[in-house]
Write a protein that holds these residues in place. Structure first.
Motif, PDB file in Angstrom:
ATOM      1  N   ASP A   1       0.839  -1.196   0.000  1.00  0.00           N
ATOM      2  CA  ASP A   1       0.000   0.000   0.000  1.00  0.00           C
ATOM      3  C   ASP A   1       0.873   1.244   0.000  1.00  0.00           C
ATOM      4  O   ASP A   1       2.028   1.219   0.441  1.00  0.00           O
ATOM      5  N   ASN A   2       0.317   2.329  -0.488  1.00  0.00           N
ATOM      6  CA  ASN A   2       0.989   3.619  -0.485  1.00  0.00           C
ATOM      7  C   ASN A   2       0.305   4.514   0.535  1.00  0.00           C
ATOM      8  O   ASN A   2      -0.704   5.146   0.231  1.00  0.00           O
ATOM      9  N   GLU A   3       0.812   4.492   1.765  1.00  0.00           N
ATOM     10  CA  GLU A   3       0.216   5.253   2.869  1.00  0.00           C
ATOM     11  C   GLU A   3      -1.278   4.939   3.008  1.00  0.00           C
ATOM     12  O   GLU A   3      -2.110   5.823   3.149  1.00  0.00           O
ATOM     13  N   GLY A   4      -1.597   3.650   2.939  1.00  0.00           N
ATOM     14  CA  GLY A   4      -2.970   3.195   3.122  1.00  0.00           C
ATOM     15  C   GLY A   4      -3.752   3.037   1.842  1.00  0.00           C
ATOM     16  O   GLY A   4      -4.757   2.325   1.810  1.00  0.00           O
ATOM     17  N   GLU A   5      -3.328   3.694   0.759  1.00  0.00           N
ATOM     18  CA  GLU A   5      -4.023   3.584  -0.515  1.00  0.00           C
ATOM     19  C   GLU A   5      -3.602   2.306  -1.231  1.00  0.00           C
ATOM     20  O   GLU A   5      -2.426   1.930  -1.219  1.00  0.00           O
TER      21      GLU A   5
ATOM     22  N   ALA B   1      -1.215   2.566  -6.639  1.00  0.00           N
ATOM     23  CA  ALA B   1      -0.339   2.494  -5.473  1.00  0.00           C
ATOM     24  C   ALA B   1       0.908   1.685  -5.802  1.00  0.00           C
ATOM     25  O   ALA B   1       2.018   2.030  -5.386  1.00  0.00           O
TER      26      ALA B   1
ATOM     27  N   THR C   1       3.295   3.840  -7.733  1.00  0.00           N
ATOM     28  CA  THR C   1       4.015   4.750  -6.837  1.00  0.00           C
ATOM     29  C   THR C   1       5.183   4.035  -6.170  1.00  0.00           C
ATOM     30  O   THR C   1       6.311   4.544  -6.138  1.00  0.00           O
TER      31      THR C   1
ATOM     32  N   GLY D   1      -8.061   2.050   0.417  1.00  0.00           N
ATOM     33  CA  GLY D   1      -7.936   3.334   1.084  1.00  0.00           C
ATOM     34  C   GLY D   1      -9.226   3.806   1.717  1.00  0.00           C
ATOM     35  O   GLY D   1      -9.218   4.631   2.633  1.00  0.00           O
TER      36      GLY D   1
ATOM     37  N   GLN E   1      -5.137   9.075  -7.280  1.00  0.00           N
ATOM     38  CA  GLN E   1      -3.718   8.724  -7.265  1.00  0.00           C
ATOM     39  C   GLN E   1      -3.052   9.063  -8.593  1.00  0.00           C
ATOM     40  O   GLN E   1      -1.886   9.468  -8.631  1.00  0.00           O
TER      41      GLN E   1
ATOM     42  N   GLU F   1      -1.573  17.566   4.285  1.00  0.00           N
ATOM     43  CA  GLU F   1      -0.970  16.538   5.115  1.00  0.00           C
ATOM     44  C   GLU F   1      -1.848  15.291   5.149  1.00  0.00           C
ATOM     45  O   GLU F   1      -3.014  15.320   4.739  1.00  0.00           O
ATOM     46  N   THR F   2      -1.279  14.183   5.651  1.00  0.00           N
ATOM     47  CA  THR F   2      -2.007  12.914   5.701  1.00  0.00           C
ATOM     48  C   THR F   2      -2.780  12.741   7.003  1.00  0.00           C
ATOM     49  O   THR F   2      -2.968  11.631   7.486  1.00  0.00           O
TER      50      THR F   2
ATOM     51  N   TYR G   1      -6.320  16.746   5.207  1.00  0.00           N
ATOM     52  CA  TYR G   1      -7.060  16.340   4.008  1.00  0.00           C
ATOM     53  C   TYR G   1      -8.559  16.585   4.114  1.00  0.00           C
ATOM     54  O   TYR G   1      -9.257  16.675   3.104  1.00  0.00           O
TER      55      TYR G   1
END
Length: 631
Positions: free
Chosen positions: A75-79, A84, A87, A238, A316, A517-518, A549
């Protein structure tokens, strides 16, 4: 409290993520044994065991192993989803493997493009198949199928703005009832013919595949219907997180679907004539009308999985530079991935309605279904194993072993669906190629424009030094000017144009960059970061404003939080002028892209979200200064 929140996420996931794959039992076995298929599968005892076993092990290998156990760990920061993986791929690409990384990234973009095709076809075929149940109830209702389908689709897309969590809470209980019902009906069928449980052995799937390869190969084009929606599980990660999706799949969705497939196989073993509609014939006569109603609701919900998945893929893609900046609405304070993308929503709605009115039946769309699914699954599997090796250092022998097994299965499905090209499989390929062309063209055009824009803007600190030293003459006029900029490395085009052409600069100049920010919300104490750009007396500062966000960027409100001691003079925010740099793209003569791609890039730029509205700027004090760049 935490257990309640986890349960709510699982219920939400059931109402959003599993609709597509969870309604596959309605039509999978019926389609495999369809006598009107160009390559029909004879209804024999051996074939029934073989097909049911093939369906079961396809779900295990593709959904359970490839996605739930493997891909969803990347995953890409949860996504999640194929974007993803792209990325992670780009982050892991070494100098030595740059060409390989570029090729795999392009392949991944094509996989994401195929998913957009799936996102258009799935709602059309799902809702049409649901509404066609009206003909079972009363044949006179046949003329209501298409207009009824169109009405449901419009309502479905209209409720998307409420957010996937709200939609999931509405649909979740329906899907719980659905999985409970199909599981119970499957148990009743198994009880009548318990020998069908033998199909759980892989020997029946392998025996059917290698012993009757000519029949089994073509059957795979219909067996793939059992795994449609697998990519949506990953793309929707996500929205609800991996744990909620995994729990929903393992404890309810997977067992219910397996029981339904086994029960339908048992029905066909008992009487081959049941192959005409094994799913509904498995239901007792007194409950069939209720099941048609429940199936209608469930197949409408099936569209939700790919719709929310399309939002994630588009979001994304925009972050990676494959699409313009889109307006994105975040709909949850607890999960960053729960989003609503209006432009994608309306594009999908128009596309789905077009398919409904063009094809007018689910049967006409059936052969188009598998190609997009198998193509995306194969590319996801390939990218995952590359990321596993490059990012996690997984041993080569394990990569080779796993990839050989899983890719062999995936490519077998791709080959089987390729035989359906003339029967409708061309449609998702056409949609995928169109989306792929748009995204790669935007990415290439954006690289050209970014490089040219950086050349026009020049380094920010150097420009500020030139103003301070008088090498760039400019009259200081009263007032405050706020220039929105992409970062603090280059000078805003609007500021440079104001100085070079009007030969003026404001007494107080704020160069403002915004970061998302996340986290849902950024505390006020952490909102603003000031950089004096090396000088503390020239009245020019750079400000970074950080937002969560879930927050709508409000630039004027953020600027009121500035400490006067750090602004190199008193800011007149109630009178401040805001400057935006607007780039007009023109088709130039340089051989950067083919002429048709230049026109496509310029046309795509028109969907970019309006910056003044997005950042909350006062229209009567916002100045848009234009510049043109040739591509």
């Amino acid at each position: 409290m935490q257990s309640t929140a986890r349960l709510a996420l699982v219920i939400g996931a059931l109402g959003v993520v599993f609709g597509d794959i969870g309604t596959s039992p309605i039509y999978t076995l019926q389609t495999v044994f369809n006598p009107d298929d160009p390559h029909p599968v004879p209804v024999t005892t051996d074939n029934v065991y073989g097909v049911v076993s093939l369906v079961f092990w396809s779900v295990v290998i593709i959904v359970l192993v490839t996605y739930v156990l493997l891909a969803m760990r990347a995953d890409n920061e949860g996504e999640g989803g194929i974007m993803a993986l792209i990325t992670l791929l780009r982050r892991s690409g070494s100098r030595r493997g740059r060409r390989t990384t570029a090729v795999l990234a392009a392949l991944g973009i094509f996989g994401a493009s195929l998913f957009f095709g799936d996102s258009m076809i799935t709602p059309a075929i799902s809702v049409l198949s649901a509404m066609e149940g009206l003909k079972v109830v009363d044949s006179s209702l046949q003329d209501a199928v298409v207009p009824g389908t169109a009405a449901i689709i419009v309502v479905l897309f209209l409720v998307q703005r409420k957010g996937s969590a709200v939609v999931g809470r509405l649909f979740g209980p329906v899907m719980i009832a659905w999985f409970g019902a199909i599981g119970a009906c499957g148990v009743s069928g198994i009880a009548d013919h318990p020998q069908i449980l033998r199909a759980l052995s892989p020997s029946y799937a392998l025996g059917f595949l290698f012993g009757h390869f000519g029949t089994a190969f073509f059957a795979l084009a219909a067996v793939v219907l059992a795994v449609t929606g697998a990519e949506a599980l990953y793309a929707d990660m996500g929205h609800f997180g991996r744990p909620a999706i995994t729990r929903g799949w393992l404890f309810l969705v997977f067992p219910a679907c397996v029981l339904s497939y086994l029960g339908q196989g048992a029905m066909i073993l008992g009487d081959p004539r049941n192959v005409s509609s094994p799913f509904f014939l498995l239901v007792p006569g007194w409950g069939r009308i209720a099941m048609v109603v429940l199936a209608t609701a469930a197949t409408v919900i099936a569209s939700q999985a790919v719709i929310t998945g399309a939002y994630s893929v588009a979001s994304q893609a925009a972050q990676l530079g494959y699409l313009p900046r889109l307006r994105i609405a975040y709909t949850s304070e607890s999960t960053m991935g729960q989003i609503y993308v209006p432009w994608i929503n309306w594009l999908l709605m128009v596309s789905v309605l077009t398919l409904v009115f063009a094809f007018r039946s689910s049967a006409a769309l059936a052969f188009a279904f598998g190609m997009a699914v198998t193509g995306t699954i194969t590319i996801t599997t390939l990218l995952f194993f590359y990321v596993a090796r490059a990012r996690w250092g997984t041993p080569v022998w394990l990569i080779v072993l796993g990839a050989s097994v899983l890719l062999s299965v995936d490519l077998l499905f791709v080959a089987a669906n390729a035989t359906k090209l003339v029967h409708g499989a061309w449609l998702p390929l056409l949609i995928g190629l169109t989306a792929f062309t748009v995204m790669t063209t935007w990415q290439r055009g954006r690289e050209i424009v970014t490089a040219e824009r950086a050349r026009h803007e020049g380094p920010l600190r150097e420009f500020v030094d030139q103003l301070h030293s008088g090498r760039v003459p400019a009259l200081r006029v009263p007032g405050t000017a706020v220039f929105l900029n992409r970062g603090q490395q280059t000078a805003p085009l609007a500021m440079r144009a104001n100085v070079e052409h009007n030969h003026v600069r404001h007494e107080q100049v704020v160069i403002l960059s915004l970061e998302t920010e996340t986290v849902p919300r950024v505390p006020a104490a952490q909102r603003i970061l000031v950089d004096h750009l090396g000088l503390t007396t020239d009245g020019i500062i750079h400000v970074t404003a950080r937002f969560g966000y879930m927050e709508t960027p409000d630039v004027p409100a953020a600027l009121t939080m500035l400490d006067p001691a750090e602004t190199e003079g008193q800011l007149q925010l109630d009178q401040a002028s805001y400057f935006l740099s607007k780039i007009e793209l023109r088709r130039g003569q340089a051989p950067t892209m083919a002429p048709w791609r230049k026109r496509l890039f310029i046309a795509t730029s028109y969907i970019t979200a309006d910056a003044a509205e997005y950042f909350g700027l006062p229209r009567d004090r916002t100045v848009i200064m234009g510049s043109h760049i040739e591509v």
